[in-house]
Design a protein around this motif. Sequence first.
Motif, PDB file in Angstrom:
ATOM      1  N   UNK A   1      12.201   2.977 -18.087  1.00 24.49           N
ATOM      2  CA  UNK A   1      11.883   4.061 -19.012  1.00 24.49           C
ATOM      3  C   UNK A   1      10.390   4.366 -18.980  1.00 24.49           C
ATOM      4  N   UNK A   2       9.573   3.323 -18.944  1.00 26.22           N
ATOM      5  CA  UNK A   2       8.122   3.531 -18.882  1.00 26.22           C
ATOM      6  C   UNK A   2       7.738   4.232 -17.585  1.00 26.22           C
ATOM      7  N   UNK A   3       8.343   3.845 -16.481  1.00 21.96           N
ATOM      8  CA  UNK A   3       8.048   4.490 -15.200  1.00 21.96           C
ATOM      9  C   UNK A   3       8.500   5.944 -15.216  1.00 21.96           C
ATOM     10  N   UNK A   4       9.693   6.172 -15.758  1.00 20.87           N
ATOM     11  CA  UNK A   4      10.240   7.528 -15.804  1.00 20.87           C
ATOM     12  C   UNK A   4       9.376   8.437 -16.672  1.00 20.87           C
ATOM     13  N   UNK A   5       8.925   7.922 -17.822  1.00 19.40           N
ATOM     14  CA  UNK A   5       8.065   8.716 -18.700  1.00 19.40           C
ATOM     15  C   UNK A   5       6.759   9.077 -18.000  1.00 19.40           C
ATOM     16  N   UNK A   6       6.191   8.127 -17.266  1.00 20.11           N
ATOM     17  CA  UNK A   6       4.946   8.385 -16.558  1.00 20.11           C
ATOM     18  C   UNK A   6       5.148   9.459 -15.484  1.00 20.11           C
ATOM     19  N   UNK A   7       6.262   9.402 -14.781  1.00 11.70           N
ATOM     20  CA  UNK A   7       6.543  10.402 -13.758  1.00 11.70           C
ATOM     21  C   UNK A   7       6.721  11.779 -14.381  1.00 11.70           C
TER      22      UNK A   7
ATOM     23  N   UNK B   1       0.826  -1.202   0.000  1.00 12.91           N
ATOM     24  CA  UNK B   1       0.000   0.000   0.000  1.00 12.91           C
ATOM     25  C   UNK B   1       0.863   1.256   0.000  1.00 12.91           C
ATOM     26  N   UNK B   2       2.147   1.114   0.320  1.00 12.12           N
ATOM     27  CA  UNK B   2       3.072   2.255   0.332  1.00 12.12           C
ATOM     28  C   UNK B   2       3.572   2.535  -1.084  1.00 12.12           C
ATOM     29  N   UNK B   3       3.568   3.814  -1.465  1.00 13.42           N
ATOM     30  CA  UNK B   3       4.163   4.235  -2.739  1.00 13.42           C
ATOM     31  C   UNK B   3       5.538   4.803  -2.418  1.00 13.42           C
ATOM     32  N   UNK B   4       6.572   4.083  -2.847  1.00 13.76           N
ATOM     33  CA  UNK B   4       7.947   4.351  -2.405  1.00 13.76           C
ATOM     34  C   UNK B   4       8.726   5.156  -3.451  1.00 13.76           C
ATOM     35  N   UNK B   5       8.796   6.481  -3.215  1.00 10.17           N
ATOM     36  CA  UNK B   5       9.604   7.349  -4.079  1.00 10.17           C
ATOM     37  C   UNK B   5      11.004   7.562  -3.485  1.00 10.17           C
TER      38      UNK B   5
ATOM     39  N   UNK C   1       1.596   1.941 -12.706  1.00 13.59           N
ATOM     40  CA  UNK C   1       0.193   2.331 -12.547  1.00 13.59           C
ATOM     41  C   UNK C   1      -0.067   3.140 -11.276  1.00 13.59           C
ATOM     42  N   UNK C   2       0.927   3.239 -10.376  1.00 10.05           N
ATOM     43  CA  UNK C   2       0.710   3.973  -9.121  1.00 10.05           C
ATOM     44  C   UNK C   2       1.453   5.307  -9.075  1.00 10.05           C
ATOM     45  N   UNK C   3       2.194   5.618 -10.131  1.00  9.73           N
ATOM     46  CA  UNK C   3       2.991   6.849 -10.128  1.00  9.73           C
ATOM     47  C   UNK C   3       2.107   8.087 -10.074  1.00  9.73           C
TER      48      UNK C   3
END
Length: 447
Positions: free
Chosen positions: A347-353, A79-83, A431-433
């Motif tokens: 790369x997909x995560x970075x683009x979403x962010x 449940x934690x979103x870890x940035x 999906x959680x970014x």
Amino acid sequence: MYKYLIVFNDLEKLIQTGELKEGDKLPSIRFLSARYQCTKSTIIRALQELEKRHMIYSVSKSGYYVVKKTNENHVRYSSVIDFATSAPDPDVFPYLDFQHCMNKAIDTYKNDLFIYGTPKGLPSLIRVVQRQLTNYQVFTNEENIFITSGVQQALSLLTSIPFPNKKKTILIEQPSYHLFIEYLETHGIPVSGIERTAEGIDLNELEHIFRTEDIKFFYTMSRFHNPLGTSYSKKEKEAIVRLAKKYDVFIVEDDYLADLERDAKADPMYSYDDSSHVIYLKSYSKIIFPGLRVGVAVIPDCLAENFFTYKKLLDIDSSMISQAALEVYIKSGMFDRHKQKIRDSYYERSKRLVASLKEWSSMNKQLFQYHDTNLPCVHTHIILNKKVIVQPLIRKLLQNKILLDSIEKNYLSSFPKEKILKLNVSNVKTERIEEGVYKIIDELKRI
């Protein structure tokens, strides 16, 4: 990359994303062979690799099917979103691949792995690394390559050994790698800082420091800076190398995320050095898993003897088993396969962010500023409004299950600190970014 690994990657992704569901039949070998324009034996090898990993199974005279999971605990959800965490995502660790390589290494080298090796590293791994480094435009001799217990060991050795320029002070970007900063301050090493922002570095200030201060070496992350996420331009890299040569200052280039580079024309500073003033460091821990503790240091001739002596006295040699397994991992093509997988995922995560931050920054300029680098990286940052007090913000977000880390430890204790919030997506599912960014912005509005 071997063709069978491309097929393997694609089928694995289809299974992991659910496009090929449990019990589904895979396309026929003939169909896959035509699609990928390769031989049937290549397809069969890819299918056999998937079968080894218990992702598919074969039915005689019928074909291959996706394995049904009897236990859904393999899907890890928090449940934690870890940035905050910058280590690789445990869900993409190549456990089975590396287990195979470990067993193969032990079988190949047997007793050689359980006696003292050499401070330089396993000779066969050094030969493999030398060839691999050419992919990063790092051309060097085997004699100049040292295998270290992570980049951290290389940094501590370089800090300790005497340099030909007989200088003492370390120059480090601000902000920068927190563990190296802690090492320097804990050991009382003379150190100076120079500001680095999203726009880069002030080359005039750098020249002034090189000219007037006793700088032994300048520690820099030329691309994918941690924690800023930015990279120097080709022009900046060339200028910094020229200044180092002019004022007899060495550069220690920490290229720890080289494997995430997507621009074939983006070369390290090392490739512009014609005077042996750049020391190149590369990590394998960030692309595979942190516990591997294998790094590479490319040391110029003028430092090699001292580096060898100090390393021998420090640890005799780095883990031989880890080195041998890494050698098998690279030679088998598994490293390239995993690198491609990690690079695409990050790369997909970075683009979403980036997309989320750009959208919110355009509507909330009074809260924060975001500098779009056009080169998405797992690290990035936003500059907060001067009125924001960062620590209470981090504590409040933690209550909302958003994990962030303070940037204070990325600065020397004596250096002025910016109001920066650093964000890392290597441990946040794509999906959680957007959800995480929304909660951060919402809390900023409350403040």
